[in-house]
Design an enzyme around this catalytic site. Structure first.
Site, PDB file in Angstrom:
ATOM      1  N   LYS A  84       0.856  -1.199   0.000  1.00  0.00           N
ATOM      2  CA  LYS A  84       0.000   0.000   0.000  1.00  0.00           C
ATOM      3  C   LYS A  84       0.889   1.244   0.000  1.00  0.00           C
ATOM      4  O   LYS A  84       1.897   1.292   0.718  1.00  0.00           O
ATOM      5  CB  LYS A  84      -0.908  -0.027   1.236  1.00  0.00           C
ATOM      6  CG  LYS A  84      -1.982   1.048   1.246  1.00  0.00           C
ATOM      7  CD  LYS A  84      -2.896   0.888   2.471  1.00  0.00           C
ATOM      8  CE  LYS A  84      -3.991   1.927   2.539  1.00  0.00           C
ATOM      9  NZ  LYS A  84      -4.816   1.808   3.755  1.00  0.00           N
ATOM     10  N   SER A 159      -9.778   2.128   2.699  1.00  0.00           N
ATOM     11  CA  SER A 159      -8.891   2.877   1.829  1.00  0.00           C
ATOM     12  C   SER A 159      -7.956   1.991   1.003  1.00  0.00           C
ATOM     13  O   SER A 159      -7.437   2.418  -0.010  1.00  0.00           O
ATOM     14  CB  SER A 159      -8.058   3.862   2.650  1.00  0.00           C
ATOM     15  OG  SER A 159      -7.213   3.171   3.557  1.00  0.00           O
ATOM     16  N   SER A 183      -9.826  -0.404   6.824  1.00  0.00           N
ATOM     17  CA  SER A 183      -9.256  -0.304   5.475  1.00  0.00           C
ATOM     18  C   SER A 183      -8.557  -1.546   4.943  1.00  0.00           C
ATOM     19  O   SER A 183      -8.207  -1.581   3.767  1.00  0.00           O
ATOM     20  CB  SER A 183      -8.287   0.873   5.405  1.00  0.00           C
ATOM     21  OG  SER A 183      -9.030   2.058   5.364  1.00  0.00           O
TER      22      SER A 183
HETATM   23  N1  GLN Z   1     -13.026   4.088   5.955  1.00  0.00           N
HETATM   24  C1  GLN Z   1     -12.483   4.496   7.215  1.00  0.00           C
HETATM   25  C2  GLN Z   1     -12.167   5.949   7.171  1.00  0.00           C
HETATM   26  O1  GLN Z   1     -12.413   6.544   6.177  1.00  0.00           O
HETATM   27  C3  GLN Z   1     -11.282   3.671   7.543  1.00  0.00           C
HETATM   28  C4  GLN Z   1      -9.998   4.196   7.063  1.00  0.00           C
HETATM   29  C5  GLN Z   1      -8.839   3.303   7.367  1.00  0.00           C
HETATM   30  O2  GLN Z   1      -8.971   2.245   7.971  1.00  0.00           O
HETATM   31  N2  GLN Z   1      -7.667   3.786   6.986  1.00  0.00           N
HETATM   32  O3  GLN Z   1     -11.688   6.519   8.092  1.00  0.00           O
END
Ligand code: GLN
Length: 501
Positions: A84, A159, A183
């Site tokens: 990532k 994400s 994410s």
């Molecule tokens: N979707 C969640 C957010 O927008 C999780 C993000 C993540 O785990 N980096 O904060």
């Protein structure tokens, strides 16, 4: 070339590693096959922001040379992996999906990258993500969205949509993600892959660009539970360079994945993480998986975690607060983009114009929310209250784990939605993480695995297993048992049903 045929990209990481060790195939051939696959499909999937073909082949050649000289190879030696783009890797761009970091080359390796290199894992490149890991669809990437290999008009989650899509599209058998609120798990759920959020402090955060430091955790993405366990065991373990790293060894996740046995295990079904907010197609597959677990010899009971209802609200105060502070370092002075430094407006105007141009709307929204929640006069009412709710959620988990060994829920309320469907509706986007967020707030661990396709739309459904801190091995015990039973039923992994690209 090999007894497993020419379709190297469809093999699991462990099968590939064993074939390399047995001399049936070289690490170069395995790496080249994945680079070819990326060249073939990634213009449609867009999982990668950067592919380092030459570096990957050089790493593969080093593995082959090691093998030729008779040296012992590690359990994932020569296996390709996608990283990532929030993880620093020396000499390679790290954008976090943001314009503000465009052109920034990391000057050092994150601890997890060091560990992957030491284990001879071949790093193919960097994967797409929502900007600074804020989002659930990868549509907030400044470099365009990633698409779900099951249906290119749908989101791959976020994400870490790039990491999950790379694994689902057979571009890499393994990937690394980060999970601050879901994410790793939510993308795994909507792409029919396996994703694990390890215990907070179980995997080093050194070299990860911080979103919310008290919640962030890196973890594995894979197509099988056993592959995830091997990757977890390599990434994890104490790191003196991360002050929140737990000074004890990684639980025996590989042993647990091999054991794959739930007999006598007590499993709690979280009452608050089911019900009307979840699509019927999701609920149906989840209920079937619960039946299978019972059939395998586990005892499943309903468990009450009353404060989980407030997790989303607490998270959207704590995360913006921490990220507004963490993202202050992107000021046009130290990293990446700098706007207007020739115009004589002073340093403050360079900073504000750089941030105005460099950050996207979701990042700006959260910085503003966080700055407000932390401002004097409001701090106690917002940030302080949210921290109290966090304690209540930890207590819910503690009480639940006095009754059961693990907890389960659907990973996400819905299957993959269409690109564009929620991008202008922040609350709808945030609701994707309703079942994954409590784990991050409490610092314990969770795994998502595919349990079938929703009858409504033919898209993958994920089941989440949650365990107490540093009991990550239980995730694999349950995950591998369920995966094995489903494999027996279907005769293949769910991902084999994904349409050919
Ligand atoms: N979707 C969640 C957010 O927008 C999780 C993000 C993540 O785990 N980096 O904060």
């Amino acid at each position: 070339m090999t007894s497993m045929g020419s379709d190297l990209v469809r093999q699991s990481a462990r099968v590939l590693a064993e074939a390399i060790q047995a001399g049936e195939v070289t690490a170069r051939e395995v790496t080249q096959a994945h680079l070819d696959r990326i060249a073939q499909v990634d213009d449609r999937v867009h999982a990668f922001l950067h592919v380092g073909a030459d570096e990957a082949l050089a790493q593969a050649d080093a593995v082959d040379a090691k093998h030729a000289s008779g040296q012992q190879l590690g359990p994932l030696a020569g296996v390709p992996l996608a990283l990532k783009d929030i993880v620093a890797m020396k000499g390679v761009p790290t954008t976090c999906g943001s314009r503000i970091l465009e052109g920034w080359i990391a000057p050092y390796d994150a601890t997890i990258v060091e560990r992957l290199r030491d284990a001879d894992v071949v790093i193919l490149g960097k994967t797409n993500m929502d900007e600074f890991a804020m989002g659930s669809s990868t549509e907030y990437s400044a470099y365009g969205p990633t698409r779900n290999p099951w249906d290119l008009d749908r989101i791959p989650g976020g994400s870490g949509g790039g990491s999950a899509a790379a694994v689902a599209a057979f571009e890499a058998p393994l990937a690394v993600g980060t999970d601050t609120g879901g994410s790793i798990r939510q993308p795994a759920s909507v792409t029919g892959t396996v994703g694990v959020k390890p215990t907070y402090g179980g995997v080093s955060r050194y070299g990860l660009v911080a979103l919310a430091s008290s919640l962030d955790q890196a973890g594995p993405c894979a197509r099988t539970v056993l592959d995830a366990a091997y990757l977890h065991s390599i990434m994890g373990g104490h790191d003196p360079r991360d002050s929140t790293s737990i000074p004890s060894p990684v639980p025996d996740v590989v042993g647990a994945a091999m054991k794959a046995d739930v007999r006598g295990l007590r499993i709690g079904l979280v009452k608050q993480l089911t019900g009307d907010g979840y699509q019927p197609g999701v609920r149906q597959r989840f209920a079937e998986a619960v039946e299978i677990l019972t059939h395998l010899g586990a005892e499943v009971v309903e468990v009450d975690c009353p404060h989980f209802d407030y997790a989303l609200g607490a998270y959207y105060l704590i995360l913006p607060s921490e990220c507004s502070s963490n993202l202050a370092r992107f000021d046009g002075m130290r990293y990446g983009l700098r706007v207007n430094d020739e115009v004589d407006g002073g340093v403050e105007s360079v900073m504000s114009e750089t941030r105005e141009a460099g950050f996207g709307p979701e990042v700006k929204r959260r910085i503003m929310l966080g700055t407000y929640a932390l401002s004097s006069g409001y701090y106690d009412a917002y940030y302080g209250q949210a921290q109290k709710v966090r304690t209540l959620i930890i207590q819910d988990f503690t009480r639940a784990f006095e009754q059961v060994d693990v907890l389960i829920s659907p990973t996400t309320p819905t299957t993959a939605f269409r690109l564009g469907e929620k991008v202008d509706d922040p609350l709808a986007m945030y609701l994707n993480d309703i079942a994954t967020i409590p784990v991050n707030l409490a610092g314990n661990c969770a795994l998502s695995l595919p349990v079938g396709l929703s009858e409504a739309d033919g898209l993958p459904v994920g089941l989440q297993v949650m365990a107490p801190p540093m009991a990550d091995d239980r995730l694999y015990l349950v995950g591998a048992a369920l995966e094995g039973a489903l494999f027996d039923r279907w005769g293949h992994l769910l991902i084999e049903e994904a349409p050919a690209l």
